[in-house]
Design an enzyme around this catalytic site. Structure first.
Site, PDB file in Angstrom:
ATOM      1  N   ASP A  36       0.891  -1.174  -0.029  1.00 16.04           N
ATOM      2  CA  ASP A  36      -0.124  -0.015   0.043  1.00 16.04           C
ATOM      3  C   ASP A  36       1.087   1.116  -0.332  1.00 16.04           C
ATOM      4  O   ASP A  36       1.946   1.259   0.650  1.00 16.04           O
ATOM      5  CB  ASP A  36      -1.075  -0.013   1.275  1.00 16.04           C
ATOM      6  CG  ASP A  36      -2.007   0.840   1.048  1.00 16.04           C
ATOM      7  OD1 ASP A  36      -3.215   0.246   1.198  1.00 16.04           O
ATOM      8  OD2 ASP A  36      -1.943   2.116   0.900  1.00 16.04           O
ATOM      9  N   LEU A  38      -0.161   4.228   1.164  1.00 20.58           N
ATOM     10  CA  LEU A  38      -0.697   4.820   2.163  1.00 20.58           C
ATOM     11  C   LEU A  38      -1.322   6.219   1.732  1.00 20.58           C
ATOM     12  O   LEU A  38      -1.215   7.232   2.549  1.00 20.58           O
ATOM     13  CB  LEU A  38       0.305   5.008   3.013  1.00 20.58           C
ATOM     14  CG  LEU A  38       0.859   3.888   3.879  1.00 20.58           C
ATOM     15  CD1 LEU A  38       1.720   4.142   5.054  1.00 20.58           C
ATOM     16  CD2 LEU A  38      -0.258   3.102   4.458  1.00 20.58           C
ATOM     17  N   ALA A  77      -5.850  -2.340  -4.469  1.00 17.91           N
ATOM     18  CA  ALA A  77      -5.387  -1.027  -4.318  1.00 17.91           C
ATOM     19  C   ALA A  77      -6.014  -0.334  -5.519  1.00 17.91           C
ATOM     20  O   ALA A  77      -6.005  -0.691  -6.730  1.00 17.91           O
ATOM     21  CB  ALA A  77      -4.170  -0.950  -4.516  1.00 17.91           C
ATOM     22  N   TYR A 146     -14.070   5.993 -13.578  1.00 14.99           N
ATOM     23  CA  TYR A 146     -13.937   4.970 -12.586  1.00 14.99           C
ATOM     24  C   TYR A 146     -14.265   3.623 -12.886  1.00 14.99           C
ATOM     25  O   TYR A 146     -13.707   2.734 -13.111  1.00 14.99           O
ATOM     26  CB  TYR A 146     -14.607   5.369 -11.302  1.00 14.99           C
ATOM     27  CG  TYR A 146     -14.300   4.327 -10.157  1.00 14.99           C
ATOM     28  CD1 TYR A 146     -13.127   3.954  -9.686  1.00 14.99           C
ATOM     29  CD2 TYR A 146     -15.513   3.720  -9.878  1.00 14.99           C
ATOM     30  CE1 TYR A 146     -13.273   3.144  -8.529  1.00 14.99           C
ATOM     31  CE2 TYR A 146     -15.718   2.828  -8.824  1.00 14.99           C
ATOM     32  CZ  TYR A 146     -14.469   2.403  -8.319  1.00 14.99           C
ATOM     33  OH  TYR A 146     -14.444   1.368  -7.202  1.00 14.99           O
ATOM     34  N   GLU A 274     -23.171   8.847 -11.767  1.00 16.25           N
ATOM     35  CA  GLU A 274     -23.932   8.070 -10.826  1.00 16.25           C
ATOM     36  C   GLU A 274     -25.007   7.433 -11.195  1.00 16.25           C
ATOM     37  O   GLU A 274     -25.861   8.030 -11.756  1.00 16.25           O
ATOM     38  CB  GLU A 274     -23.991   9.084  -9.595  1.00 16.25           C
ATOM     39  CG  GLU A 274     -22.698   9.395  -8.793  1.00 16.25           C
ATOM     40  CD  GLU A 274     -23.115  10.100  -7.415  1.00 16.25           C
ATOM     41  OE1 GLU A 274     -22.275  10.037  -6.423  1.00 16.25           O
ATOM     42  OE2 GLU A 274     -24.273  10.428  -7.031  1.00 16.25           O
TER      43      GLU A 274
HETATM   44  P1  NAD Z   1      -9.690   2.301  -0.065  1.00 13.53           P
HETATM   45  O1  NAD Z   1      -9.505   3.621  -0.646  1.00 13.53           O
HETATM   46  O2  NAD Z   1     -10.160   2.478   1.660  1.00 13.53           O
HETATM   47  O3  NAD Z   1      -8.360   1.427  -0.097  1.00 13.53           O
HETATM   48  C1  NAD Z   1      -7.762   1.612  -1.179  1.00 13.53           C
HETATM   49  C2  NAD Z   1      -6.281   1.510  -0.851  1.00 13.53           C
HETATM   50  O4  NAD Z   1      -5.210   1.481  -1.812  1.00 13.53           O
HETATM   51  C3  NAD Z   1      -5.957   2.447   0.069  1.00 13.53           C
HETATM   52  O5  NAD Z   1      -5.250   2.078   1.319  1.00 13.53           O
HETATM   53  C4  NAD Z   1      -4.733   3.207  -0.718  1.00 13.53           C
HETATM   54  O6  NAD Z   1      -3.843   3.836   0.135  1.00 13.53           O
HETATM   55  C5  NAD Z   1      -4.143   2.303  -1.519  1.00 13.53           C
HETATM   56  N1  NAD Z   1      -3.612   2.542  -2.793  1.00 13.53           N
HETATM   57  C6  NAD Z   1      -4.264   3.339  -3.697  1.00 13.53           C
HETATM   58  N2  NAD Z   1      -3.576   3.793  -4.944  1.00 13.53           N
HETATM   59  C7  NAD Z   1      -2.481   2.738  -4.767  1.00 13.53           C
HETATM   60  C8  NAD Z   1      -1.140   2.602  -5.429  1.00 13.53           C
HETATM   61  N3  NAD Z   1      -0.861   3.391  -6.479  1.00 13.53           N
HETATM   62  N4  NAD Z   1      -0.509   1.801  -4.976  1.00 13.53           N
HETATM   63  C9  NAD Z   1      -0.502   1.127  -3.644  1.00 13.53           C
HETATM   64  N5  NAD Z   1      -1.770   1.398  -2.877  1.00 13.53           N
HETATM   65  C10 NAD Z   1      -2.521   2.388  -3.236  1.00 13.53           C
HETATM   66  O7  NAD Z   1     -10.901   1.692  -0.566  1.00 13.53           O
HETATM   67  P2  NAD Z   1     -11.586   0.443  -0.316  1.00 13.53           P
HETATM   68  O8  NAD Z   1     -13.282   0.914  -0.004  1.00 13.53           O
HETATM   69  O9  NAD Z   1     -11.089  -0.597   0.755  1.00 13.53           O
HETATM   70  O10 NAD Z   1     -11.761  -0.163  -1.806  1.00 13.53           O
HETATM   71  C11 NAD Z   1     -10.861  -1.403  -1.977  1.00 13.53           C
HETATM   72  C12 NAD Z   1     -11.244  -1.845  -3.400  1.00 13.53           C
HETATM   73  O11 NAD Z   1     -12.850  -2.024  -3.676  1.00 13.53           O
HETATM   74  C13 NAD Z   1     -10.935  -0.967  -4.547  1.00 13.53           C
HETATM   75  O12 NAD Z   1     -10.373  -1.402  -5.676  1.00 13.53           O
HETATM   76  C14 NAD Z   1     -12.354  -0.273  -4.739  1.00 13.53           C
HETATM   77  O13 NAD Z   1     -12.454   0.245  -6.094  1.00 13.53           O
HETATM   78  C15 NAD Z   1     -13.300  -1.477  -4.842  1.00 13.53           C
HETATM   79  N6  NAD Z   1     -14.548  -1.224  -4.362  1.00 13.53           N
HETATM   80  C16 NAD Z   1     -14.821  -0.556  -3.181  1.00 13.53           C
HETATM   81  C17 NAD Z   1     -16.291  -0.242  -2.867  1.00 13.53           C
HETATM   82  C18 NAD Z   1     -16.667   0.227  -1.464  1.00 13.53           C
HETATM   83  O14 NAD Z   1     -17.779   0.621  -1.518  1.00 13.53           O
HETATM   84  N7  NAD Z   1     -15.897   0.483  -0.574  1.00 13.53           N
HETATM   85  C19 NAD Z   1     -17.235  -0.437  -4.045  1.00 13.53           C
HETATM   86  C20 NAD Z   1     -16.917  -1.231  -5.137  1.00 13.53           C
HETATM   87  C21 NAD Z   1     -15.548  -1.655  -5.367  1.00 13.53           C
END
Ligand code: NAD
Length: 316
Positions: A36, A38, A77, A146, A274
């Site tokens: 990550d 961060l 990520a 996205y 959206e």
């Molecule tokens: P989040 O933002 O909490 O976690 C994403 C993590 O990726 C973060 O810790 C960030 O620091 C890390 N990150 C971002 N870019 C990076 C890079 N270039 N290199 C390394 N680390 C990197 O998001 P989340 O809600 O935990 O989502 C996790 C996954 O699930 C994502 O792929 C998101 O698109 C997908 N998703 C989430 C939801 C939701 O409702 N939370 C819905 C659909 C899909």
């Protein structure tokens, strides 16, 4: 079924969903390495038993270090803000598409990774004309950058994995909620509404609030990831939600009641990108993975609200 997995790499494992996934895998005696940068995630989210690589999915060296000795990759990520993905289209495409290609190539080069499970999103679907569950057979016609990046992630995951002899599953996650969700202007409507009401300010609702969402608890989502790892399924893209619709206004009312608030919401114009109706059909997940969501949204909200306002009844 393939031999049991022993060592997982989780990209984005310091973020909301990845942190919960790391804990579940460790409980199952699977060792975990978190990669990550961060940018959003927090180091406190990474369990002390996990190996941590502070690095970027765009950096092949960081990916190789994180994947060393791993037999399964969970790729979470991403830059996750749907609304902001118009403004940050270049940055988001770079991270979500090129980053996916980079980590997939690194996984293929290890020779040890046997399965990849990637986090996709309901945002790959175009708008739904009615409030009916969306099956995976619906053509993917995303209306946000996205969503476009997540469609590319799915296809890169399946193609690059197949060519390298790895199994692959892409999970299309619907609105995930639960303890530990970070406050940001773009994600986590429950966190946003709760914090606004607590501060005595009126939460903003984009459009009329009658947009329909499928809120799925993070523990159910984590179960989906684990089942995707354990099942022999490969090359499949699978919805993970509950199939139960909630309007944004219903969520607002639920939270307002929970917080004994009489502050009304402020409606502003709907935003491009959206979806109006986003409800998962989870038949494929049930059939292929044995997935069955356990958390009822209405019953779970009080615990999540308590956690947000600092009286945690649930924690990471
Ligand atoms: P989040 O933002 O909490 O976690 C994403 C993590 O990726 C973060 O810790 C960030 O620091 C890390 N990150 C971002 N870019 C990076 C890079 N270039 N290199 C390394 N680390 C990197 O998001 P989340 O809600 O935990 O989502 C996790 C996954 O699930 C994502 O792929 C998101 O698109 C997908 N998703 C989430 C939801 C939701 O409702 N939370 C819905 C659909 C899909």
């Amino acid at each position: 079924m393939s031999a049991k997995f022993k060592a997982a790499c989780i990209t984005g494992g310091a973020g909301f969903i990845g942190a919960h996934l790391a804990r579940r895998l460790l409980k199952q005696n699977i060792s975990v390495c978190v990669l990550d940068n961060l940018s959003v995630g927090r180091i406190e989210n990474v369990p002390p038993e996990a190996r941590f690589v502070h690095g970027d999915i765009l950096n092949p060296g960081d990916c190789a270090r994180a994947l060393e000795g791993c037999d399964v990759l969970f790729h979470l990520a991403a830059r996750v803000a749907i609304r902001a993905s118009f403004e940050f289209v270049v940055e988001d495409t770079l991270c979500n598409v090129t980053g996916t290609a980079t980590v997939l190539r690194a996984a293929a080069q290890t020779g040890s990774v046997r399965k990849v499970v990637s986090a996709s999103s309901m945002a790959v679907y175009g708008d739904n004309a009615r409030a009916l569950p969306i099956p995976e057979t619906r053509p993917a016609t995303p209306i946000s950058p996205y969503g476009i990046s997540k469609l590319a992630l799915e296809q890169l995951t399946h193609r690059l994995a197949a060519v390298a002899g790895m199994e692959s599953v892409a999970l299309r996650l619907f609105n995930t909620y639960g303890p530990g969700q970070r406050l940001s202007p773009y994600v986590g409507v429950i966190t946003i509404f709760t914090n606004a009401l607590r501060a005595g300010t009126s939460p903003t609702i984009f459009g009329d609030g009658l947009q329909v969402r499928d809120f799925v608890h993070v523990q159910d989502v984590v179960s989906g990831f684990v089942q995707a790892m354990e099942s022999p399924v490969t090359g499949e893209t699978i919805n993970i939600g509950t199939g139960a619709p909630q309007t944004v206004l219903e969520v607002f009312d639920l939270l307002a009641r929970e917080l004994a608030s009489d502050i009304p919401p402020t409606h502003v114009g709907a935003v491009p990108g959206e979806l109006r109706y986003a409800i998962a059909s989870i038949e494929k997940a049930k059939y292929l993975l044995g997935y069955e969501p356990k958390y009822d949204f209405r019953k779970s909200v009080p615990g999540v609200v308590a956690e947000i306002i600092g009286h945690a009844t649930e924690s990471l």
